[in-house]
Motif scaffolding. Structure first.
Motif, PDB file in Angstrom:
ATOM      1  N   CYS A 120       0.801  -1.228   0.000  1.00 49.35           N
ATOM      2  CA  CYS A 120       0.000   0.000   0.000  1.00 49.35           C
ATOM      3  C   CYS A 120       0.833   1.276   0.000  1.00 49.35           C
ATOM      4  N   CYS A 123       1.591   3.933  -2.959  1.00 50.14           N
ATOM      5  CA  CYS A 123       0.628   4.983  -3.307  1.00 50.14           C
ATOM      6  C   CYS A 123       0.224   5.801  -2.091  1.00 50.14           C
ATOM      7  N   HIS A 124      -0.125   5.092  -0.995  1.00 47.24           N
ATOM      8  CA  HIS A 124      -0.704   5.797   0.150  1.00 47.24           C
ATOM      9  C   HIS A 124       0.337   6.385   1.078  1.00 47.24           C
ATOM     10  N   GLN A 168     -14.555   4.692   8.663  1.00 45.57           N
ATOM     11  CA  GLN A 168     -14.937   3.365   8.170  1.00 45.57           C
ATOM     12  C   GLN A 168     -14.526   2.274   9.153  1.00 45.57           C
ATOM     13  N   ARG A 182     -13.399   2.319  -6.832  1.00 49.38           N
ATOM     14  CA  ARG A 182     -13.275   3.317  -7.916  1.00 49.38           C
ATOM     15  C   ARG A 182     -11.956   3.124  -8.696  1.00 49.38           C
ATOM     16  N   ASN A 183     -10.989   4.036  -8.548  1.00 53.95           N
ATOM     17  CA  ASN A 183      -9.754   3.942  -9.345  1.00 53.95           C
ATOM     18  C   ASN A 183      -8.678   3.056  -8.720  1.00 53.95           C
ATOM     19  N   MET A 184      -8.929   2.503  -7.559  1.00 55.40           N
ATOM     20  CA  MET A 184      -7.926   1.627  -6.941  1.00 55.40           C
ATOM     21  C   MET A 184      -8.266   0.165  -7.223  1.00 55.40           C
ATOM     22  N   TYR A 187      -6.850  -6.134  -4.187  1.00 57.43           N
ATOM     23  CA  TYR A 187      -5.680  -6.964  -3.891  1.00 57.43           C
ATOM     24  C   TYR A 187      -6.072  -8.343  -3.381  1.00 57.43           C
TER      25      TYR A 187
HETATM   26  C1  HEC Z   1      -1.543   1.923  -7.199  1.00 58.16           C
HETATM   27  C2  HEC Z   1      -1.861   2.830  -6.119  1.00 58.16           C
HETATM   28  C3  HEC Z   1      -2.564   2.256  -4.899  1.00 58.16           C
HETATM   29  C4  HEC Z   1      -2.205   1.216  -4.104  1.00 58.16           C
HETATM   30  C5  HEC Z   1      -0.979   0.325  -4.243  1.00 58.16           C
HETATM   31  C6  HEC Z   1      -3.190   1.112  -3.072  1.00 58.16           C
HETATM   32  N1  HEC Z   1      -4.136   2.089  -3.223  1.00 58.16           N
HETATM   33 FE1  HEC Z   1      -5.688   2.481  -1.977  1.00 58.16          FE
HETATM   34  N2  HEC Z   1      -6.306   3.962  -3.191  1.00 58.16           N
HETATM   35  C7  HEC Z   1      -5.659   4.364  -4.345  1.00 58.16           C
HETATM   36  C8  HEC Z   1      -6.437   5.400  -4.984  1.00 58.16           C
HETATM   37  C9  HEC Z   1      -6.069   6.095  -6.286  1.00 58.16           C
HETATM   38  C10 HEC Z   1      -7.566   5.610  -4.173  1.00 58.16           C
HETATM   39  C11 HEC Z   1      -8.713   6.579  -4.421  1.00 58.16           C
HETATM   40  C12 HEC Z   1      -9.603   5.959  -5.470  1.00 58.16           C
HETATM   41  C13 HEC Z   1     -10.640   6.924  -5.972  1.00 58.16           C
HETATM   42  O1  HEC Z   1     -11.073   7.806  -5.217  1.00 58.16           O
HETATM   43  O2  HEC Z   1     -10.996   6.752  -7.132  1.00 58.16           O
HETATM   44  C14 HEC Z   1      -7.443   4.703  -3.043  1.00 58.16           C
HETATM   45  C15 HEC Z   1      -8.362   4.629  -2.002  1.00 58.16           C
HETATM   46  C16 HEC Z   1      -8.183   3.842  -0.874  1.00 58.16           C
HETATM   47  C17 HEC Z   1      -9.055   3.869   0.292  1.00 58.16           C
HETATM   48  C18 HEC Z   1     -10.256   4.788   0.486  1.00 58.16           C
HETATM   49  C19 HEC Z   1     -11.503   4.084   0.094  1.00 58.16           C
HETATM   50  C20 HEC Z   1     -12.724   5.000   0.223  1.00 58.16           C
HETATM   51  O3  HEC Z   1     -13.725   4.506   0.741  1.00 58.16           O
HETATM   52  O4  HEC Z   1     -12.652   6.153  -0.207  1.00 58.16           O
HETATM   53  C21 HEC Z   1      -8.551   2.958   1.174  1.00 58.16           C
HETATM   54  C22 HEC Z   1      -9.111   2.612   2.553  1.00 58.16           C
HETATM   55  C23 HEC Z   1      -7.386   2.367   0.576  1.00 58.16           C
HETATM   56  N3  HEC Z   1      -7.205   2.921  -0.673  1.00 58.16           N
HETATM   57  C24 HEC Z   1      -6.609   1.406   1.166  1.00 58.16           C
HETATM   58  C25 HEC Z   1      -5.527   0.775   0.524  1.00 58.16           C
HETATM   59  C26 HEC Z   1      -4.785  -0.300   1.138  1.00 58.16           C
HETATM   60  C27 HEC Z   1      -5.007  -0.850   2.533  1.00 58.16           C
HETATM   61  C28 HEC Z   1      -3.837  -0.665   0.218  1.00 58.16           C
HETATM   62  C29 HEC Z   1      -2.841  -1.803   0.315  1.00 58.16           C
HETATM   63  C30 HEC Z   1      -3.401  -3.113   0.358  1.00 58.16           C
HETATM   64  C31 HEC Z   1      -3.974   0.209  -0.935  1.00 58.16           C
HETATM   65  N4  HEC Z   1      -5.030   1.050  -0.711  1.00 58.16           N
HETATM   66  C32 HEC Z   1      -3.175   0.170  -2.060  1.00 58.16           C
HETATM   67  C33 HEC Z   1      -4.482   3.885  -4.846  1.00 58.16           C
HETATM   68  C34 HEC Z   1      -3.785   2.801  -4.340  1.00 58.16           C
END
Ligand code: HEC
Length: 216
Positions: A120, A123-124, A168, A182-184, A187
């Motif tokens: 994660c 990106c995060h 949440q 959405r865009n994520m 896994y």
């Molecule tokens: C390739 C980049 C990327 C990776 C790697 C990634 N994320 Fe995300 N994540 C995003 C993006 C971009 C958004 C926002 C999506 C949107 O708003 O369209 C997001 C949104 C989220 C949200 C918010 C959801 C919501 O309700 O708004 C959570 C929680 C989250 N990610 C958790 C994780 C976790 C935990 C991991 C690892 C397992 C992870 N992400 C890995 C790109 C990533």
């Protein structure tokens, strides 16, 4: 000057023509499909009686050699009946606790931290503010003075400390990890369920760490 007898010239010409024939025959044979198998000196176990995919099988009434899965069959170990464990849902709502088979302790959070770092943080960001290296680089490309490099478009990774995410439950975060949002991308295919719970628990811990109140 010595002159070669004509007969030798003719023989040489005929010999040349005959010499090209075998390669021509071979080339032709290679380019022509044939129902017979190629010449195979050592058979080993190369040819066995079997039905190939998409062929007919007179043994079954419908004549299909590819058999559909028997109704209600479940692959061993893949029933996924525990909706808390595999869907993050408990009594019809997002679960706020870990599945019964897991225990919240330091080892679990350490595991979650490690997996979060792998899957994660790119990106995060390590602290969850949506500022990971991939995100920073994409923002750079998008903010280029002459317009986005190669037409890059990018939806910023969400900050996990955003009000909408902080509120949440663990089950919902588990669901986002599993199926994406959405865009994520999801896994679920890469990270086993227990690790997804460990990550979800770690995300909740991260959120608490950045939202400490004097009262708690
Ligand atoms: C390739 C980049 C990327 C990776 C790697 C990634 N994320 Fe995300 N994540 C995003 C993006 C971009 C958004 C926002 C999506 C949107 O708003 O369209 C997001 C949104 C989220 C949200 C918010 C959801 C919501 O309700 O708004 C959570 C929680 C989250 N990610 C958790 C994780 C976790 C935990 C991991 C690892 C397992 C992870 N992400 C890995 C790109 C990533």
């Amino acid at each position: 000057m010595f002159k070669l007898p004509r007969i030798f010239v003719y023989i040489a010409m005929i010999a040349t023509v005959i010499a090209i024939l075998p390669p021509l025959v071979i080339a032709r044979a290679r380019a022509t499909p044939s129902p017979n198998r190629p010449i195979h000196i050592f058979w080993d176990m190369d040819f066995q009686p079997k039905y190939k995919t998409q062929t007919q099988n007179p043994l079954f009434a419908d004549g299909r050699s590819m058999r559909p899965v028997v109704e209600h069959a479940v692959a061993q170990g893949e029933a996924y009946l525990d909706s808390h464990m595999y869907e993050g849902v408990l009594n019809g709502d997002w679960a706020t606790t870990l599945p019964a088979s897991m225990k919240m302790d330091a080892a679990l959070l350490a595991r979650g931290q490690e997996r979060f770092g792998i899957y994660c943080s790119a990106c995060h960001g390590y602290a969850g503010f949506g500022d990971g290296a991939v995100n920073q680089r994409a923002m750079e490309l998008v903010a280029n003075v002459n317009g986005p490099v190669n037409g890059t478009t990018w939806v910023a990774a969400k900050s996990l400390h955003d009000e909408t995410v902080r509120t949440q439950s663990m089950g919902q975060v588990f669901n986002t990890i599993t199926h994406g949002i959405r865009n994520m991308a999801g896994y679920g295919a890469q990270i086993p369920a227990a690790d997804r719970w460990a990550i979800a628990a770690y995300v909740k811990a991260l959120q608490l760490s950045q939202d400490a109140q004097a009262s708690n």
